[in-house]
Design a protein around this motif. Structure first.
Motif, PDB file in Angstrom:
ATOM      1  N   GLU A 174     -12.779  81.793  13.642  1.00 31.08           N
ATOM      2  CA  GLU A 174     -11.409  82.284  13.833  1.00 31.08           C
ATOM      3  C   GLU A 174     -10.430  81.126  14.022  1.00 31.08           C
TER       4      GLU A 174
ATOM      5  N   ALA B 205      -9.907  79.394  10.678  1.00 33.86           N
ATOM      6  CA  ALA B 205      -9.131  80.271   9.798  1.00 33.86           C
ATOM      7  C   ALA B 205      -7.651  80.225  10.171  1.00 33.86           C
TER       8      ALA B 205
ATOM      9  N   ASP C  22      -5.865  77.469   8.598  1.00 32.17           N
ATOM     10  CA  ASP C  22      -5.906  77.516   7.130  1.00 32.17           C
ATOM     11  C   ASP C  22      -6.966  76.561   6.578  1.00 32.17           C
TER      12      ASP C  22
ATOM     13  N   PRO D 180     -10.293  77.541   5.248  1.00 28.00           N
ATOM     14  CA  PRO D 180     -11.227  78.635   4.957  1.00 28.00           C
ATOM     15  C   PRO D 180     -12.675  78.194   4.790  1.00 28.00           C
ATOM     16  N   GLU D 181     -12.914  77.007   4.249  1.00 29.38           N
ATOM     17  CA  GLU D 181     -14.300  76.580   4.055  1.00 29.38           C
ATOM     18  C   GLU D 181     -14.988  76.331   5.390  1.00 29.38           C
TER      19      GLU D 181
ATOM     20  N   ALA E 132     -14.066  77.661   8.226  1.00 27.51           N
ATOM     21  CA  ALA E 132     -14.163  78.972   8.871  1.00 27.51           C
ATOM     22  C   ALA E 132     -15.372  79.735   8.343  1.00 27.51           C
ATOM     23  N   ALA E 133     -15.543  79.739   7.023  1.00 23.10           N
ATOM     24  CA  ALA E 133     -16.655  80.470   6.413  1.00 23.10           C
ATOM     25  C   ALA E 133     -17.998  79.925   6.886  1.00 23.10           C
TER      26      ALA E 133
ATOM     27  N   ARG F 113     -15.133  89.299   7.983  1.00 22.77           N
ATOM     28  CA  ARG F 113     -14.267  88.121   7.995  1.00 22.77           C
ATOM     29  C   ARG F 113     -14.566  87.235   6.787  1.00 22.77           C
TER      30      ARG F 113
ATOM     31  N   GLU G 205     -12.866  88.692   3.835  1.00 26.05           N
ATOM     32  CA  GLU G 205     -11.428  88.416   3.875  1.00 26.05           C
ATOM     33  C   GLU G 205     -11.119  87.017   3.372  1.00 26.05           C
ATOM     34  N   LEU G 206     -12.031  86.083   3.637  1.00 28.53           N
ATOM     35  CA  LEU G 206     -11.859  84.708   3.161  1.00 28.53           C
ATOM     36  C   LEU G 206     -12.321  84.543   1.721  1.00 28.53           C
ATOM     37  N   GLU G 207     -12.777  85.654   1.116  1.00 33.11           N
ATOM     38  CA  GLU G 207     -13.304  85.647  -0.247  1.00 33.11           C
ATOM     39  C   GLU G 207     -14.496  84.711  -0.376  1.00 33.11           C
ATOM     40  N   ALA G 208     -15.254  84.605   0.732  1.00 34.69           N
ATOM     41  CA  ALA G 208     -16.445  83.747   0.735  1.00 34.69           C
ATOM     42  C   ALA G 208     -17.700  84.545   0.410  1.00 34.69           C
TER      43      ALA G 208
END
Length: 451
Positions: free
Chosen positions: A195, A198, A201, A203-204, A206-207, A227, A230-233
Motif C-alpha cells: 500500500e 502504491a 506510484d 507499482p512494481e 507494490a506488486a 490489489r 488493480e495494479l494490472e499485475a
C-alpha cells in the motif's frame, strides 16, 4: 452481506480495505476469546453478547464498568485493551481512548494497550498523539512486531510514508520464524508495504510486496489478489477471498446497522422485498427460505412475514451472532455460501442475496447450487452493483472489479446465467441501494424463478 463504504470524507478509516484495527491489533486477548472460556461471566463474552444483540448502550457501559474494576481478580491491562478494541468496532474511538488513557495515567498501560490507544487516536485524526503513544509502546517493547506494524500504520496515516516503510521493513527483519504468528506478521507487513509503495506510484515494488503477502497468507485475508489486479499485475480474481470478507465484516458488524441505514441511506432489503412483491412472489404461502449473506438480519426483517423458516448464512461469525439475536432466523450458519448451500438438504422455495454477490465475480458456482437446491418454481431475489460492460474485463467475463474492490455485473451476464441454469428472468430493475461518498450507487435488483 452488505458492502462497507463510507459516506463521510473525513472518516480516516478506509472501509473498502480490511480495517487496520483487525490486522494490527487482534480484537481479543491471546489467552481467551469470547465464548471460549466456558464462563458466562467472562467480560469479553459478555461484551460480544451485548454487541450481537444490538445493545450498543449496554456494551459501552459494560466496557466502562469492566475497565474501572481495577481490583477484580480477572482484571488486566490486556482485557481493557481488548474491550477498547470492541469499542472502536462500535465506532467510538474517543470512548476507547478514554478507557486506555486512564491506564496510562496510572502507569499501567502495556505495549499492546498503547497500540490500541494509538489506533483510537488515529481514527479521531489525532495522529501526533497516536505516534506519541506508539513511541511509548516501543520503549516498553521495541522488538514487538505488533508495535512496529502499528507505527507503520500511524506514520502512513500522518503522511510520513518514508518512515512508515522503514518501520514495516523492520518487521520483516524481526519476524523471521516459521510459526504461524510470525508468518502473519510478515503477511501484514508486506501488504502495508504494498500500500505504501502504491501510494508513491511505484507499482512494481507494490506488486512485489502484495505477492509476498499472498505467499505468507494463502487465505489472502487482506485482499492482496484484488490489489494486484488493480495494479494490472495479475488477472482479477473470480471472487473475493473468504478470509478477507470474514475479517472485513467481523470488524464492521458492531456498527453495521446504524452506519448502513443512517449514514449510507441503505435501502437494499426494502427494494428487494418490493421487487419480490411486484414479481408475484407469493406472500400468502409461507416460504422455506435461505438468506445468502444474511449480515445482521436486515433482509430477515424485510422478508420475515412471508417465511415459515429462514436459514441465514454468512462468512462473518460476528454478523451471524447478530443475525441470531435478531430472532428472524430458524438457524444461522457461519460458512461459505456455496459450500453451505451444497450441504443443505433443501429444497428452498425462496433464496435472497442482498448485496452479497458483489463479493463473487463468477456467479456460475452459486447458480449451479441454487439450481440444485431451489424447489421447482422457487424464487431467487438478489442485487448486485451494475456494470455498463464497457471495460475489457466486463465485456470478456460479464463482471469486473469496481473502484471500491467489489464486483459489478453486466445485464447480459445476468441474463445468460438465468438461461444457462434454468431460471426465468421475471424482473431486472435498476435501483439505488445506498450512497457512497455522497453519490448513489447504481445496482441491479433481480428476480428469477426456477423453471
Amino acid at each position: 452481506m452488505s458492502p462497507v463504504s463510507d459516506d463521510t470524507e473525513n472518516e480516516p478509516d478506509r472501509p473498502a480495505d480490511i480495517p487496520a484495527s483487525l490486522t494490527v491489533n487482534p480484537p481479543f486477548t491471546e489467552e481467551a476469546r469470547p465464548g471460549e472460556t466456558g464462563d458466562p461471566e467472562d467480560p469479553l463474552s459478555a461484551m460480544e453478547r451485548l454487541i450481537a444483540a444490538g445493545e450498543r448502550t449496554g456494551a459501552l457501559a459494560h466496557a466502562r464498568e469492566t475497565a474501572s474494576a481495577r481490583e477484580a481478580e480477572w482484571w488486566s491491562a490486556g482485557l481493557v485493551a481488548s474491550l477498547a478494541h470492541c469499542v472502536i468496532d462500535l465506532g467510538e474511538p474517543g470512548e476507547a481512548a478514554t478507557l486506555i488513557e486512564a491506564l496510562l495515567e496510572e502507569g499501567r498501560a502495556s505495549a499492546r494497550a498503547l497500540t490500541v490507544l494509538a489506533r483510537a487516536r488515529s481514527l479521531e485524526g489525532r495522529h501526533a498523539e497516536a505516534l506519541e503513544a506508539l513511541n511509548e509502546a516501543s520503549h516498553l517493547d521495541g522488538r514487538s512486531a505488533e508495535v512496529l506494524l502499528a507505527l507503520g500504520a500511524a506514520r502512513m496515516a500522518a503522511g510520513d510514508t518514508a518512515r512508515a516503510i522503514a518501520e514495516l521493513e523492520r518487521v520483516l527483519r524481526i519476524s523471521t520464524g516459521e510459526n504461524a504468528q510470525q508468518a502473519d506478521e510478515r503477511a501484514e507487513a508486506h501488504f502495508r508495504l504494498g500500500e505504501a509503495w502504491a501510494s508513491l506510484d511505484e507499482p512494481e515494488r507494490a506488486a512485489r510486496h502484495f505477492r509476498s503477502s499472498q505467499g505468507e497468507d494463502a487465505s489472502d485475508r487482506r485482499g492482496a489478489g484484488t490489489r494486484l489486479a488493480e495494479l494490472e499485475a495479475q488477472p482479477a480474481p473470480t471472487k473475493a477471498s473468504a478470509a478477507y470478507v470474514r475479517a472485513l465484516f467481523d470488524g464492521y458488524a458492531p456498527r453495521y446497522d446504524g452506519h448502513m441505514v443512517e449514514t449510507l441511506a441503505y435501502r437494499g432489503p426494502a427494494l428487494l422485498r418490493e421487487a419480490a412483491d411486484r414479481a408475484g412472489v407469493p406472500a400468502g404461502a409461507p416460504h422455506d427460505a435461505i438468506d445468502l449473506g444474511c449480515g445482521t438480519g436486515l433482509s430477515g426483517a424485510a422478508f420475515n412475514d412471508i417465511c415459515r423458516t429462514m436459514l441465514g448464512v454468512d462468512l462473518s461469525p460476528r454478523m451471524c451472532a447478530a443475525a441470531e439475536a435478531s430472532g428472524f432466523y430458524s438457524r444461522v450458519i457461519a460458512g461459505e455460501l456455496v459450500a453451505t448451500l451444497d450441504a443443505e438438504a433443501g429444497p428452498f422455495s425462496l433464496a435472497i442475496a442482498c448485496d452479497t454477490v458483489i463479493y463473487l465475480g463468477d456467479l456460475a458456482p452459486l447458480f449451479t447450487s441454487l439450481a440444485a437446491k431451489l424447489a421447482q418454481d422457487g424464487w431467487f431475489v438478489f442485487s448486485t452493483e451494475k456494470s455498463d460492460g464497457v471495460s475489457e474485463e466486463a465485456a470478456l467475463r460479464g463482471f469486473e472489479v469496481g473502484p471500491t474492490r467489489r464486483f459489478r455485473h453486466t445485464e447480459s451476464y445476468l441474463r445468460w446465467l438465468g438461461s444457462r441454469f434454468g431460471f426465468a428472468l421475471v424482473s431486472l430493475d435498476t435501483g439505488m441501494l445506498r450512497t457512497e461518498k455522497r453519490a448513489p450507487v447504481e445496482s441491479f435488483v433481480c428476480v428469477m424463478r426456477k423453471m
